[in-house]
Write a protein that holds these residues in place. Sequence first.
Motif, mmCIF file in Angstrom:
data_model
loop_
_atom_site.group_PDB
_atom_site.id
_atom_site.type_symbol
_atom_site.label_atom_id
_atom_site.label_comp_id
_atom_site.label_asym_id
_atom_site.label_seq_id
_atom_site.Cartn_x
_atom_site.Cartn_y
_atom_site.Cartn_z
ATOM 1 N N VAL A 1 0.845 -1.195 0.000
ATOM 2 C CA VAL A 1 0.000 0.000 0.000
ATOM 3 C C VAL A 1 0.884 1.251 0.000
ATOM 4 N N LEU A 2 1.973 1.202 0.774
ATOM 5 C CA LEU A 2 2.904 2.336 0.810
ATOM 6 C C LEU A 2 3.581 2.543 -0.534
ATOM 7 N N THR A 3 4.018 1.447 -1.178
ATOM 8 C CA THR A 3 4.697 1.593 -2.467
ATOM 9 C C THR A 3 3.734 2.090 -3.547
ATOM 10 N N GLU A 4 2.487 1.634 -3.497
ATOM 11 C CA GLU A 4 1.496 2.121 -4.464
ATOM 12 C C GLU A 4 1.198 3.595 -4.237
ATOM 13 N N LEU A 5 1.118 3.986 -2.974
ATOM 14 C CA LEU A 5 0.905 5.396 -2.652
ATOM 15 C C LEU A 5 2.064 6.237 -3.170
ATOM 16 N N TYR A 6 3.266 5.711 -3.024
ATOM 17 C CA TYR A 6 4.472 6.392 -3.512
ATOM 18 C C TYR A 6 4.452 6.501 -5.031
ATOM 19 N N ALA B 1 1.161 8.653 4.160
ATOM 20 C CA ALA B 1 0.235 7.569 4.450
ATOM 21 C C ALA B 1 -0.709 7.958 5.573
ATOM 22 N N GLU B 2 -1.965 7.581 5.440
ATOM 23 C CA GLU B 2 -2.978 7.778 6.470
ATOM 24 C C GLU B 2 -3.684 6.446 6.694
ATOM 25 N N GLU B 3 -4.351 6.307 7.822
ATOM 26 C CA GLU B 3 -5.004 5.051 8.150
ATOM 27 C C GLU B 3 -6.049 4.648 7.107
ATOM 28 N N MET B 4 -6.698 5.630 6.487
ATOM 29 C CA MET B 4 -7.744 5.315 5.518
ATOM 30 C C MET B 4 -7.191 4.560 4.312
ATOM 31 N N HIS B 5 -5.903 4.713 4.008
ATOM 32 C CA HIS B 5 -5.321 4.030 2.857
ATOM 33 C C HIS B 5 -5.238 2.523 3.055
ATOM 34 N N PHE B 6 -5.348 2.056 4.293
ATOM 35 C CA PHE B 6 -5.183 0.637 4.594
ATOM 36 C C PHE B 6 -6.504 -0.059 4.881
ATOM 37 N N ARG B 7 -7.602 0.631 4.721
ATOM 38 C CA ARG B 7 -8.896 0.012 4.949
ATOM 39 C C ARG B 7 -9.134 -1.090 3.920
ATOM 40 N N GLY B 8 -9.681 -2.196 4.381
ATOM 41 C CA GLY B 8 -9.965 -3.312 3.492
ATOM 42 C C GLY B 8 -8.903 -4.390 3.484
ATOM 43 N N LEU B 9 -7.747 -4.148 4.118
ATOM 44 C CA LEU B 9 -6.732 -5.188 4.193
ATOM 45 C C LEU B 9 -7.224 -6.307 5.111
ATOM 46 N N PRO B 10 -7.198 -7.548 4.662
ATOM 47 C CA PRO B 10 -7.728 -8.642 5.483
ATOM 48 C C PRO B 10 -6.808 -9.007 6.636
ATOM 49 N N MET C 1 -2.792 1.038 12.147
ATOM 50 C CA MET C 1 -2.991 2.307 12.841
ATOM 51 C C MET C 1 -1.706 3.113 12.747
ATOM 52 N N ILE C 2 -1.832 4.414 12.598
ATOM 53 C CA ILE C 2 -0.686 5.316 12.535
ATOM 54 C C ILE C 2 -0.769 6.279 13.708
ATOM 55 N N HIS C 3 0.337 6.396 14.429
ATOM 56 C CA HIS C 3 0.350 7.281 15.583
ATOM 57 C C HIS C 3 1.629 8.116 15.578
ATOM 58 N N GLU C 4 1.478 9.387 15.853
ATOM 59 C CA GLU C 4 2.616 10.287 15.951
ATOM 60 C C GLU C 4 3.000 10.424 17.412
ATOM 61 N N TYR C 5 4.070 9.734 17.779
ATOM 62 C CA TYR C 5 4.548 9.803 19.159
ATOM 63 C C TYR C 5 5.243 11.143 19.390
ATOM 64 N N GLU C 6 4.847 11.793 20.438
ATOM 65 C CA GLU C 6 5.487 13.021 20.873
ATOM 66 C C GLU C 6 5.117 13.231 22.334
#
Length: 228
Positions: free
Chosen positions: A141-146, A155-164, A169-174
């Motif tokens: 998904v990342l390579t296709e987005l690229y 990348a956002e979480e919505m791009h990975f919806r539907g993966l079986p 989940m994406i989180h920005e640690y700070e």
Amino acid sequence: MVDPARSEATEFDPQWPLKVSVAELEAGPVKERLDRRDEIKVRRQLFRGLQKLFKRASAFKGPAGGGFWLAPHWWFVEGVGREDADAATDDAPPLVGPAYSRVIPARARQHAHAVLRATQVDMIFVEDGVTFRNLERTLRVLTELYDVHGGKRRAEEMHFRGLPRVKVMIHEYEPGNPFRSDLYPEPKFDDLSRVRVLHIFRDRGGHEELTDQPFDFSSTPAPAGAMG
């Protein structure tokens, strides 16, 4: 190099080495095709290397669960890091398996750097129970987005919806922004760090919120003879 009549520069499935004329070699499309072929080659090397690492690292799974940290694109990260759920330590996760440099060619790691930096993914956490096939699906998904957005879309979480079988989940640690979830375990991370992490969890189900679909009145049929 061939004359223009024998060129295969625009063929869909040509024989390699590619037959091109001098004029076509000087033009941009031929170079773009060669660059794309090279990109596919190093991408395959990257996935083959990750598969070997994943297979070796799986032997180090702890009884209480946990996961692995992946960062093949950073030169200062030597290899795959292991995090156990019952480990009470703030130290860096111990490395498991061979080093990235022994399994993944340098140019493949450089390509991983280009893809992950463009999609703004600093680290990848893979929970125990996630198979390499599902890891590969997520990374593709990342390579296709690229590829589609030319390295200009993060990348956002919505791009990975539907993966079986996985929940991404994406989180920005700070400081002051810890990872919180009622269903998924919190990977341990230094609170002083600033990093964007892609988490790949086993899908536990029951976490999707159902929403009503908007009703489109423009397609509602009208009864015949209702007007007049």
